[in-house]
Design an enzyme around this catalytic site. Structure first.
Site, PDB file in Angstrom:
ATOM      1  N   GLU A 159      69.934  -4.792  -3.451  1.00 41.93           N
ATOM      2  CA  GLU A 159      71.374  -4.881  -3.215  1.00 41.93           C
ATOM      3  C   GLU A 159      72.145  -4.701  -4.521  1.00 41.93           C
ATOM      4  O   GLU A 159      71.682  -5.094  -5.593  1.00 41.93           O
ATOM      5  CB  GLU A 159      71.736  -6.221  -2.566  1.00 41.93           C
ATOM      6  CG  GLU A 159      71.251  -6.316  -1.130  1.00 41.93           C
ATOM      7  CD  GLU A 159      71.604  -7.623  -0.450  1.00 41.93           C
ATOM      8  OE1 GLU A 159      71.943  -7.595   0.750  1.00 41.93           O
ATOM      9  OE2 GLU A 159      71.531  -8.684  -1.119  1.00 41.93           O
ATOM     10  N   CYS A 194      77.645  -4.955 -10.305  1.00 39.96           N
ATOM     11  CA  CYS A 194      76.537  -5.878 -10.557  1.00 39.96           C
ATOM     12  C   CYS A 194      75.250  -5.193 -10.114  1.00 39.96           C
ATOM     13  O   CYS A 194      75.061  -4.924  -8.920  1.00 39.96           O
ATOM     14  CB  CYS A 194      76.754  -7.185  -9.797  1.00 39.96           C
ATOM     15  SG  CYS A 194      75.462  -8.410 -10.059  1.00 39.96           S
ATOM     16  N   CYS A 235      62.212 -11.137  -7.430  1.00 38.05           N
ATOM     17  CA  CYS A 235      62.176 -11.754  -8.755  1.00 38.05           C
ATOM     18  C   CYS A 235      61.025 -12.746  -8.807  1.00 38.05           C
ATOM     19  O   CYS A 235      60.746 -13.435  -7.816  1.00 38.05           O
ATOM     20  CB  CYS A 235      63.499 -12.468  -9.042  1.00 38.05           C
ATOM     21  SG  CYS A 235      63.626 -13.152 -10.713  1.00 38.05           S
ATOM     22  N   CYS A 254      63.622 -19.486  -9.555  1.00 36.35           N
ATOM     23  CA  CYS A 254      64.714 -20.459  -9.654  1.00 36.35           C
ATOM     24  C   CYS A 254      65.013 -21.050  -8.278  1.00 36.35           C
ATOM     25  O   CYS A 254      65.160 -20.319  -7.294  1.00 36.35           O
ATOM     26  CB  CYS A 254      65.952 -19.800 -10.240  1.00 36.35           C
ATOM     27  SG  CYS A 254      65.692 -19.159 -11.913  1.00 36.35           S
ATOM     28  N   CYS A 266      68.206 -19.848  -5.940  1.00 38.90           N
ATOM     29  CA  CYS A 266      68.516 -18.420  -5.870  1.00 38.90           C
ATOM     30  C   CYS A 266      67.818 -17.752  -4.692  1.00 38.90           C
ATOM     31  O   CYS A 266      66.608 -17.916  -4.500  1.00 38.90           O
ATOM     32  CB  CYS A 266      68.095 -17.749  -7.175  1.00 38.90           C
ATOM     33  SG  CYS A 266      68.385 -15.970  -7.228  1.00 38.90           S
ATOM     34  N   CYS A 277      76.966 -14.795  -6.775  1.00 40.08           N
ATOM     35  CA  CYS A 277      75.867 -15.160  -7.674  1.00 40.08           C
ATOM     36  C   CYS A 277      74.781 -15.923  -6.919  1.00 40.08           C
ATOM     37  O   CYS A 277      75.056 -16.914  -6.232  1.00 40.08           O
ATOM     38  CB  CYS A 277      76.430 -16.012  -8.803  1.00 40.08           C
ATOM     39  SG  CYS A 277      75.185 -16.586  -9.977  1.00 40.08           S
TER      40      CYS A 277
END
Length: 375
Positions: A93, A106, A113, A117, A120, A367
């Site tokens: 995305e 962005c 990933c 975290c 996220c 975010c």
């Protein structure tokens, strides 16, 4: 053998390809200009090239490695999220944000990933693969075409658009002056840029090239969870790219829980690397801090963070980010009162501190919400 990807090529690479095709070197420069200045999305649009060369590019080279699966616009039309499929079917995305005086894209640097975290959405996917430089560059060029389209009146004769497109055209007129492309770039999408450093750096150099896209390094920002080797490499890289470090906790015990890579690169080492970056570049560092209700947003934690950063004499700025909701997560978003109280502690301690302006929460474009269609 796969067709060569034009976005993954430097100008010398493109010149070498054209020579192998029996074409003069100036044709490579024409193509480069078409890609990065004219933002051509199809060889057929490169009308300064001979027809035979356009046809060969269409059949024997890959121009855009991204296939748009769907796009979404926020209610005000100022944020747009695109879901792309890569050539192997993996999805990523990208987010475009329109402001009164700029347009920011962005960009994702990985599909998924591996950093884990806990707050996220991307982390829930795990790492699917690193993106190529061309796949990163293509996201920026998509966003630039979107921005350029805003200069065309929605009522222009012959201009067809969908109902969603009408919202985008009709509402996203916040620009004080028309822009030809995106003006700012943040590597804050899916993935950890410094875990894919070499390909990320190739994309930076491509976009910075004055013969092509010519984006200034000071208009680029890269965000890392604190991979110390990457911070030190950037300090020596020679381009004044802005550095943002995701901190999210004032002590190692809590940061180990929120950002597991802290067990490898604890806060002390991250701050030392940040200081090296500041000394070598003369640039300040931004520290990003996602505020999670009851976990890291207490006043005593704000005070600990303030003392930590002041003790290091870092030239820095703190960017507070109220946590953005994820489906099924037990976490809670800090309420506005707690956010402002946290901010006030930092300000009173002499730190520059702002609260990030919310964009795209309702379309999961904010975010920590990007999941590449997987959430």
């Amino acid at each position: 053998m796969d067709n060569p990807s034009l976005y993954a090529m430097t100008l010398p690479d493109l010149e070498a390809l054209l020579r192998a095709w029996g074409q003069p070197a100036f044709r490579a420069r024409q193509i480069y200009r078409q890609l990065y200045v004219n933002l051509a999305a199809d060889p057929a649009a490169m009308t300064d090239l001979p027809q035979a060369l356009r046809e060969r590019l269409a059949h024997e080279a890959t121009l855009n490695p991204l296939r748009l699966v769907r796009s979404q616009s926020s209610a005000d039309g100022l944020t747009r999220k695109a879901l792309f499929a890569l050539p192997d079917g993996v999805q990523i995305e990208t987010v475009l944000m329109i402001y009164a005086d700029r347009a920011t894209v962005c960009v994702s640097t990985q599909a998924g990933c591996a950093m884990g975290c806990s707050f996220c959405a991307t982390a829930t996917l795990g790492l699917r693969r690193n993106l190529t430089a061309g796949e990163m560059v293509a996201q920026v060029l998509w966003a630039s075409r979107e921005v350029r389209s805003l200069a065309v009146p929605a009522t222009q004769p012959g201009h067809a658009h969908s109902e969603e497109g009408a919202t985008w055209w009709g509402e996203a007129r916040a620009l004080r002056r028309p822009l030809e492309r995106v003006s700012n770039l943040v590597f804050m999408g899916m993935g950890e840029p410094f875990a894919n450093y070499d390909r990320w750096w190739d994309a930076v150099q491509c976009l910075h090239n004055p013969q092509g896209f010519n984006m200034g390094a000071r208009s680029m920002t890269v965000s890392t969870v604190g991979l110390v080797p990457g911070i030190l490499r950037l300090a020596d890289a020679g381009l004044p790219i802005n550095l943002a470090i995701s901190l999210h906790a004032p002590d190692d015990a809590l940061r180990n829980e929120l950002v597991p890579v802290n067990t490898r690169y604890p806060i002390r080492e991250v701050l030392a690397a940040a200081q090296t970056y500041i000394e070598k570049t003369g640039r300040r560092v931004s520290f990003e801090y996602v505020l999670i209700q009851g976990r890291n947003d207490h006043p005593h934690q704000a005070l600990a963070l303030a003392k930590l950063l002041r003790s290091q004499s870092l030239i820095c700025h703190v960017n507070l980010i109220p946590w953005n909701p994820l489906p099924g997560s037990p976490l809670a978003r800090s309420d506005l009162q707690r956010v402002h109280a946290f901010q006030q502690v930092l300000v009173d301690y002499g730190l520059a501190c702002t609260v990030r302006v919310e964009r795209g929460v309702e379309i999961a474009a904010a975010c920590g919400q990007l999941a590449g269609g997987g959430a």
